[in-house]
Design a protein around this motif. Structure first.
Motif, PDB file in Angstrom:
ATOM      1  N   LEU A  23       0.699  -1.135  -0.029  1.00 27.70           N
ATOM      2  CA  LEU A  23      -0.084   0.012  -0.016  1.00 27.70           C
ATOM      3  C   LEU A  23       0.835   1.274  -0.065  1.00 27.70           C
ATOM      4  O   LEU A  23       0.174   2.287  -0.397  1.00 27.70           O
ATOM      5  N   ILE A  24       2.162   1.151   0.394  1.00 27.45           N
ATOM      6  CA  ILE A  24       3.039   2.231   0.430  1.00 27.45           C
ATOM      7  C   ILE A  24       3.031   3.136  -1.046  1.00 27.45           C
ATOM      8  O   ILE A  24       3.110   4.296  -1.146  1.00 27.45           O
ATOM      9  N   ASP A  25       3.042   2.048  -2.027  1.00 23.70           N
ATOM     10  CA  ASP A  25       3.147   2.621  -3.398  1.00 23.70           C
ATOM     11  C   ASP A  25       1.920   2.952  -4.151  1.00 23.70           C
ATOM     12  O   ASP A  25       2.027   3.411  -5.400  1.00 23.70           O
ATOM     13  N   ILE A  26       0.941   2.896  -3.336  1.00 29.43           N
ATOM     14  CA  ILE A  26      -0.466   3.289  -3.810  1.00 29.43           C
ATOM     15  C   ILE A  26      -0.969   4.680  -3.301  1.00 29.43           C
ATOM     16  O   ILE A  26      -0.890   4.945  -2.111  1.00 29.43           O
ATOM     17  N   THR A  28      -3.110   8.092  -2.600  1.00 33.64           N
ATOM     18  CA  THR A  28      -4.439   8.315  -2.124  1.00 33.64           C
ATOM     19  C   THR A  28      -5.593   8.601  -3.398  1.00 33.64           C
ATOM     20  O   THR A  28      -5.115   9.455  -4.361  1.00 33.64           O
ATOM     21  N   GLY A  29      -6.564   7.891  -3.207  1.00 32.41           N
ATOM     22  CA  GLY A  29      -7.721   7.885  -4.466  1.00 32.41           C
ATOM     23  C   GLY A  29      -7.446   7.030  -5.659  1.00 32.41           C
ATOM     24  O   GLY A  29      -8.556   6.712  -6.434  1.00 32.41           O
ATOM     25  N   GLN A  30      -6.244   6.278  -5.434  1.00 37.21           N
ATOM     26  CA  GLN A  30      -6.176   4.989  -6.451  1.00 37.21           C
ATOM     27  C   GLN A  30      -7.119   3.731  -5.923  1.00 37.21           C
ATOM     28  O   GLN A  30      -7.124   3.464  -4.446  1.00 37.21           O
ATOM     29  N   ARG A  31      -7.108   2.797  -6.545  1.00 38.89           N
ATOM     30  CA  ARG A  31      -7.886   1.574  -6.267  1.00 38.89           C
ATOM     31  C   ARG A  31      -6.743   0.710  -5.902  1.00 38.89           C
ATOM     32  O   ARG A  31      -5.663   0.641  -6.303  1.00 38.89           O
ATOM     33  N   ILE A  32      -6.970   0.071  -4.818  1.00 47.26           N
ATOM     34  CA  ILE A  32      -6.042  -0.992  -4.312  1.00 47.26           C
ATOM     35  C   ILE A  32      -6.093  -2.536  -5.003  1.00 47.26           C
ATOM     36  O   ILE A  32      -7.186  -2.714  -5.604  1.00 47.26           O
ATOM     37  N   PRO A  33      -5.215  -3.299  -4.712  1.00 45.22           N
ATOM     38  CA  PRO A  33      -5.383  -4.558  -5.596  1.00 45.22           C
ATOM     39  C   PRO A  33      -6.687  -5.357  -4.699  1.00 45.22           C
ATOM     40  O   PRO A  33      -7.392  -5.062  -3.744  1.00 45.22           O
ATOM     41  N   LEU A  64     -10.034   2.928   3.763  1.00 43.66           N
ATOM     42  CA  LEU A  64     -10.880   2.281   2.196  1.00 43.66           C
ATOM     43  C   LEU A  64     -12.250   2.739   2.030  1.00 43.66           C
ATOM     44  O   LEU A  64     -12.845   2.947   3.182  1.00 43.66           O
ATOM     45  N   GLU A  65     -12.572   2.783   0.979  1.00 37.90           N
ATOM     46  CA  GLU A  65     -14.019   2.636   0.748  1.00 37.90           C
ATOM     47  C   GLU A  65     -14.338   1.851  -0.477  1.00 37.90           C
ATOM     48  O   GLU A  65     -13.585   1.598  -1.792  1.00 37.90           O
ATOM     49  N   SER A  66     -15.281   1.017  -0.244  1.00 35.39           N
ATOM     50  CA  SER A  66     -15.765   0.037  -1.569  1.00 35.39           C
ATOM     51  C   SER A  66     -16.623   0.537  -2.459  1.00 35.39           C
ATOM     52  O   SER A  66     -17.625   1.230  -2.020  1.00 35.39           O
ATOM     53  N   LEU A  74      -8.366   3.527  -2.006  1.00 35.87           N
ATOM     54  CA  LEU A  74      -7.715   4.048  -0.706  1.00 35.87           C
ATOM     55  C   LEU A  74      -8.029   5.737  -0.625  1.00 35.87           C
ATOM     56  O   LEU A  74      -7.641   6.464  -1.468  1.00 35.87           O
ATOM     57  N   LEU A  75      -8.714   6.074   0.319  1.00 33.61           N
ATOM     58  CA  LEU A  75      -9.263   7.285   0.639  1.00 33.61           C
ATOM     59  C   LEU A  75      -8.259   8.195   1.493  1.00 33.61           C
ATOM     60  O   LEU A  75      -8.185   9.322   1.085  1.00 33.61           O
TER      61      LEU A  75
END
Length: 310
Positions: A23-26, A28-33, A64-66, A74-75
């Motif tokens: 998650l460090i490389d993701i 804010t605002g992007q979709r996580i795996p 997080l937000e689904s 990732l909010l």
């Protein structure tokens, strides 16, 4: 932090350490795996991954937000906390004392560019390339900044070191010259007292080459004491870089007369980043350091457009 530390030793907590790294490389605002992506990559059960993500939210490392079929986003994240959970400390480098705008700009550029890529970075400052190499070898630091001239000598002399990056001509210093205590001097001559700092590869090698074949007295002195020694007439000449404005304005100077010194002086203007070859994680983290971006920041600091911070 005690409650957090305890929770991280559970089954879900151990999984959270691995997921925190991802998650460090993701941003804010992007979709996580997806859950299935984590289970496949990390060889974890689906329930364990879900529990780890819930734990990271509970300790406020992430929010997080689904969004249904669009996935989970990732909010918010606490980057420092994610690094701590993942067990990744800051990259720590060592470089020369920032007594010139050129060094201030280099330090500022390295810090800014690495921080833009979410890398934690700390810099320490130490006089002399040889002490910096020794500190790197003892693993007090993860990388060391020095001139290309000093870096090539270090790689040849010490097994296991490599030059990871170079920053281009005049990224380390603008140039070296010979400075004289007496304005009537124009070159190093017999019977002169010449200051030399053996801990500085550049200064020592250039001094020795320029004095070769001459009957001079080499006076061992620390680099930062050269100004005082020249002012008091305790030495007649010394090699120094021209980025120290006080020295350039105070003393008469000249270029090198030795062809070998001229050749090495050009190489001594380039900054190089040296690491231990075996430390793959450090090499990987430094892979995102864009030297052209560092030079851009350095130029802004030198020109007074950007305020240095390091």
């Amino acid at each position: 932090m005690s409650r957090i530390d305890e929770s991280l030793y559970s089954k879900n907590g151990l999984a959270a350490r691995y997921i925190a790294r991802e998650l460090i490389d993701i941003e804010t605002g992007q979709r996580i795996p997806r859950i299935s992506d984590f289970t496949e990559k990390l060889s974890l059960g689906r329930g364990t991954v879900q529990g780890a993500l819930k734990l990271l939210e509970e300790i406020r490392a992430i929010r997080l937000e689904s969004r249904g079929h669009l996935g989970t986003f990732l909010l918010k994240r606490d980057l420092n906390l994610l690094y701590e959970i993942a067990g990744i400390g800051p990259i720590i480098g060592v470089m020369p004392l920032p007594y010139s705008r050129k060094y201030e700009g280099l330090a500022t550029g390295i810090i800014e560019v690495l921080e833009r890529t979410n890398k934690r970075i700390d810099l320490a400052y130490m006089r002399g390339a040889l002490p910096r190499v020794e500190a790197l070898k003892s693993r007090r630091y993860d990388f060391a900044i020095m001139s290309l001239l000093a870096a090539e000598e270090a790689v040849t002399k010490f097994e296991g070191l490599e030059i990871n990056k170079t920053f281009g001509p005049e990224s380390y210093v603008t140039a070296h010259k010979i400075f004289f205590s007496n304005p009537h001097y124009s070159k190093i001559e017999d019977r002169m007292r010449v200051g030399i700092d053996y801990s500085s590869v550049d200064q020592a090698e250039l001094t020795l080459l320029e004095c070769e074949g001459k009957q001079v007295e080499l006076v061992e002195v620390g680099y930062m004491q050269l100004f005082s020694m020249l002012t008091k007439g305790m030495i007649d000449a010394a090699v120094w870089n021209v980025d120290e404005e006080r020295t350039l304005q105070t003393f008469k100077s000249s270029g090198f007369h030795s062809p070998e010194a001229k050749e090495l002086a050009a190489k001594a203007t380039t900054a190089a980043l040296v690491v231990e070859s075996a430390r793959g994680r450090i090499t990987e983290q430094l892979g995102v350091l864009d030297t052209s971006e560092v030079r851009c920041v350095q130029k802004q600091v030198v020109e007074g457009i950007k305020y240095p911070h390091y």
